[in-house]
Design an enzyme around this catalytic site. Structure first.
Site, PDB file in Angstrom:
ATOM      1  N   THR A 214       1.001  -1.131  -0.090  1.00 53.63           N
ATOM      2  CA  THR A 214      -0.060   0.176   0.074  1.00 53.63           C
ATOM      3  C   THR A 214       0.770   1.006  -0.072  1.00 53.63           C
ATOM      4  O   THR A 214       1.966   1.096   0.479  1.00 53.63           O
ATOM      5  CB  THR A 214      -0.952  -0.167   1.295  1.00 53.63           C
ATOM      6  OG1 THR A 214      -1.608  -1.317   1.196  1.00 53.63           O
ATOM      7  CG2 THR A 214      -1.542   1.372   1.450  1.00 53.63           C
ATOM      8  N   ARG A 242     -14.483  -7.503   0.580  1.00 47.86           N
ATOM      9  CA  ARG A 242     -13.942  -6.973   1.581  1.00 47.86           C
ATOM     10  C   ARG A 242     -13.323  -5.657   1.378  1.00 47.86           C
ATOM     11  O   ARG A 242     -12.569  -5.343   0.371  1.00 47.86           O
ATOM     12  CB  ARG A 242     -12.576  -7.781   2.024  1.00 47.86           C
ATOM     13  CG  ARG A 242     -11.672  -7.533   3.209  1.00 47.86           C
ATOM     14  CD  ARG A 242     -10.318  -7.062   2.735  1.00 47.86           C
ATOM     15  NE  ARG A 242      -9.544  -6.634   3.671  1.00 47.86           N
ATOM     16  CZ  ARG A 242      -8.660  -5.945   4.007  1.00 47.86           C
ATOM     17  NH1 ARG A 242      -8.235  -4.951   2.556  1.00 47.86           N
ATOM     18  NH2 ARG A 242      -7.686  -5.844   4.949  1.00 47.86           N
ATOM     19  N   GLY A 244     -10.466  -2.717   3.389  1.00 44.59           N
ATOM     20  CA  GLY A 244      -9.742  -2.487   4.335  1.00 44.59           C
ATOM     21  C   GLY A 244      -9.708  -1.325   4.847  1.00 44.59           C
ATOM     22  O   GLY A 244     -10.685  -0.536   5.108  1.00 44.59           O
ATOM     23  N   ASP A 245      -8.683  -1.073   5.737  1.00 40.04           N
ATOM     24  CA  ASP A 245      -8.563   0.251   6.505  1.00 40.04           C
ATOM     25  C   ASP A 245      -8.230   1.530   5.545  1.00 40.04           C
ATOM     26  O   ASP A 245      -8.572   2.565   5.987  1.00 40.04           O
ATOM     27  CB  ASP A 245      -7.558   0.191   7.422  1.00 40.04           C
ATOM     28  CG  ASP A 245      -6.146  -0.043   6.878  1.00 40.04           C
ATOM     29  OD1 ASP A 245      -6.075  -0.820   6.032  1.00 40.04           O
ATOM     30  OD2 ASP A 245      -5.098   0.776   7.209  1.00 40.04           O
ATOM     31  N   THR A 265      -0.121   1.085   7.068  1.00 42.64           N
ATOM     32  CA  THR A 265       0.022   0.188   6.067  1.00 42.64           C
ATOM     33  C   THR A 265      -0.059  -1.041   6.940  1.00 42.64           C
ATOM     34  O   THR A 265       0.570  -1.114   7.734  1.00 42.64           O
ATOM     35  CB  THR A 265       1.029   0.387   5.005  1.00 42.64           C
ATOM     36  OG1 THR A 265       1.155  -0.980   4.128  1.00 42.64           O
ATOM     37  CG2 THR A 265       2.387   0.524   5.704  1.00 42.64           C
ATOM     38  N   GLY A 266      -0.948  -2.130   6.558  1.00 40.57           N
ATOM     39  CA  GLY A 266      -0.698  -3.335   7.166  1.00 40.57           C
ATOM     40  C   GLY A 266      -2.076  -4.012   7.167  1.00 40.57           C
ATOM     41  O   GLY A 266      -2.715  -3.888   6.183  1.00 40.57           O
ATOM     42  N   GLY A 268      -5.483  -4.470   7.440  1.00 43.30           N
ATOM     43  CA  GLY A 268      -6.538  -3.570   7.625  1.00 43.30           C
ATOM     44  C   GLY A 268      -7.412  -3.735   8.669  1.00 43.30           C
ATOM     45  O   GLY A 268      -7.855  -2.735   9.417  1.00 43.30           O
TER      46      GLY A 268
HETATM   47  N1  ASP Z   1      -3.876  -1.767   4.910  1.00 41.68           N
HETATM   48  C1  ASP Z   1      -4.174  -2.498   3.624  1.00 41.68           C
HETATM   49  C2  ASP Z   1      -5.391  -3.210   3.687  1.00 41.68           C
HETATM   50  O1  ASP Z   1      -5.617  -3.925   4.474  1.00 41.68           O
HETATM   51  C3  ASP Z   1      -3.121  -3.463   3.176  1.00 41.68           C
HETATM   52  C4  ASP Z   1      -1.782  -2.843   2.972  1.00 41.68           C
HETATM   53  O2  ASP Z   1      -1.325  -1.903   3.821  1.00 41.68           O
HETATM   54  O3  ASP Z   1      -0.797  -3.203   2.373  1.00 41.68           O
HETATM   55  O4  ASP Z   1      -6.333  -3.321   2.798  1.00 41.68           O
END
Ligand code: ASP
Length: 350
Positions: A214, A242, A244-245, A265-266, A268
């Site tokens: 991300t 789905r 995410g965050d 990022t992570g 979500g």
């Molecule tokens: N945070 C993003 C999600 O969960 C994924 C990512 O940070 O790579 O959609």
């Protein structure tokens, strides 16, 4: 005994996180007012041993190009929103990152993109989720913020709005990259194997290896305004629509001139549950914490809950914190001398 060892591991974690925090990243713009920019290109299992020098260079070059593009906007007196957008568009157009062109595939073999942007001056925000044909989701998020009274649009409706507003739509094939397609095939294969395993055989080593990519940017302009933006393809093999965050204001993105600008990022799901981006702002506002302390505490909470990831957080003076709890996080900022600094691995933190 248990309590004691938990305290020791918390102390070690805080030490590591402190080590991962960088000093102020300020540079003077034309007017002499300070400007700052920082960005991330995703956190995850990013290990030097899995990188070729060519690949590493390609990442470093693209991160520098995006950083410089945003920085030039700021030096010329442009807004932090424009700087965030300029930098993110470059990362979205690159196949290297899990955003725009390089977005990961869903379980159904499609690409569904999420993005958001927030203005720290007005607390206005715009976001889009699960769009399949918008070339630059960050531009659509900005348009939602500025041309509609909504905050978050999704799916087909968001695309109708994009068309009405004259944004560039592409054939979904545009988002096909061989590398991301192969990642999906590996994820599907892993899933199949796991279904065949007995519960006792599933260990941390056999769990999915999340590789994030991300992108997110925070900026401070000459007028003293903060902004933050985030763009992603989400997680490989995601399903059932789905989200995410990244398009959730307060979870993956937040900006408030009174406190800070944040992009995360992570995984979500954890970022949503912990309201990561807003929590950093709230800790600064309610507890008077520095951006470093607030960002570190939030990553400690993420670790405690079992989640992985990182954030970039910038206060209104341009101080930046970049803590993460994964092996690496693509990250970059402009240092006090106006030079770009790009880092990938944890060992580069100090
Ligand atoms: N945070 C993003 C999600 O969960 C994924 C990512 O940070 O790579 O959609």
């Amino acid at each position: 005994m248990k309590h004691g060892s938990r305290m020791i591991s918390s102390a070690i974690l805080i030490l590591i996180l402190t080590w991962m925090t960088i000093p102020a990243t300020l540079s003077a713009g034309d007017s002499g007012r300070r400007v700052a920019i920082a960005l991330h290109g995703g956190a995850g299992t990013i290990l030097k041993k899995n990188m070729t020098p060519e690949k590493e260079n390609a990442y470093r070059e693209k991160l520098t190009e995006a950083l410089q593009a945003g920085y030039q906007v700021l030096l010329q007196g442009g807004s932090s929103l424009d700087a965030v957008q300029a930098a993110i568009v470059i990362l979205e157009d690159s196949p290297l990152f899990n955003a725009g062109k390089g977005a990961v595939f869903t379980n159904a073999g499609t690409n569904e993109l999420d993005a958001s942007i927030m203005d720290g001056k007005t607390l206005n925000a715009g976001a889009v989720a699960a769009v399949k044909r918008v070339k630059n989701p960050i531009k659509l998020a900005r348009t939602v913020m500025e041309k509609s009274w909504h905050v978050l649009l999704s799916g087909a409706g968001a695309e109708t709005f994009a068309k009405e507003q004259g944004l560039e739509l592409v054939d979904p094939k545009y988002f096909y990259t061989e590398r991301r397609w192969q990642s999906l095939q590996r994820a599907l294969e892993q899933e199949k194997k796991k279904r065949q395993m007995r519960k006792s055989e599933i260990t941390p080593e056999t769990q999915d290896d999340f590789k994030f990519g991300t992108v997110g940017v925070t900026a401070l302009d000459q007028a003293g305004n903060l902004a933050a933006g985030t763009s992603t393809g989400g997680l490989t093999n995601k399903r059932f629509g789905r989200i995410g965050d990244s398009p959730i204001i307060g979870a993956g993105t937040y900006a408030n001139n009174a406190t800070c600008a944040v992009s995360g990022t992570g995984q979500g799901e954890y970022f949503i549950r912990l309201n990561i981006a807003h929590d950093i702002s709230a800790m600064m506002e309610y507890k008077g914490l520095s951006v470093q302390d607030a960002a570190q505490q939030v990553i400690a909470k993420l670790t405690h809950l079992g989640g992985e990831g990182g954030v970039i957080a910038m206060d209104r003076h341009g101080n930046v914190a970049m803590p993460f709890n994964t092996a690496g996080m693509y990250r970059a900022y402009i240092d006090a001398d106006g030079k770009p600094v790009v880092k990938i691995y944890r060992e580069e933190s100090h």
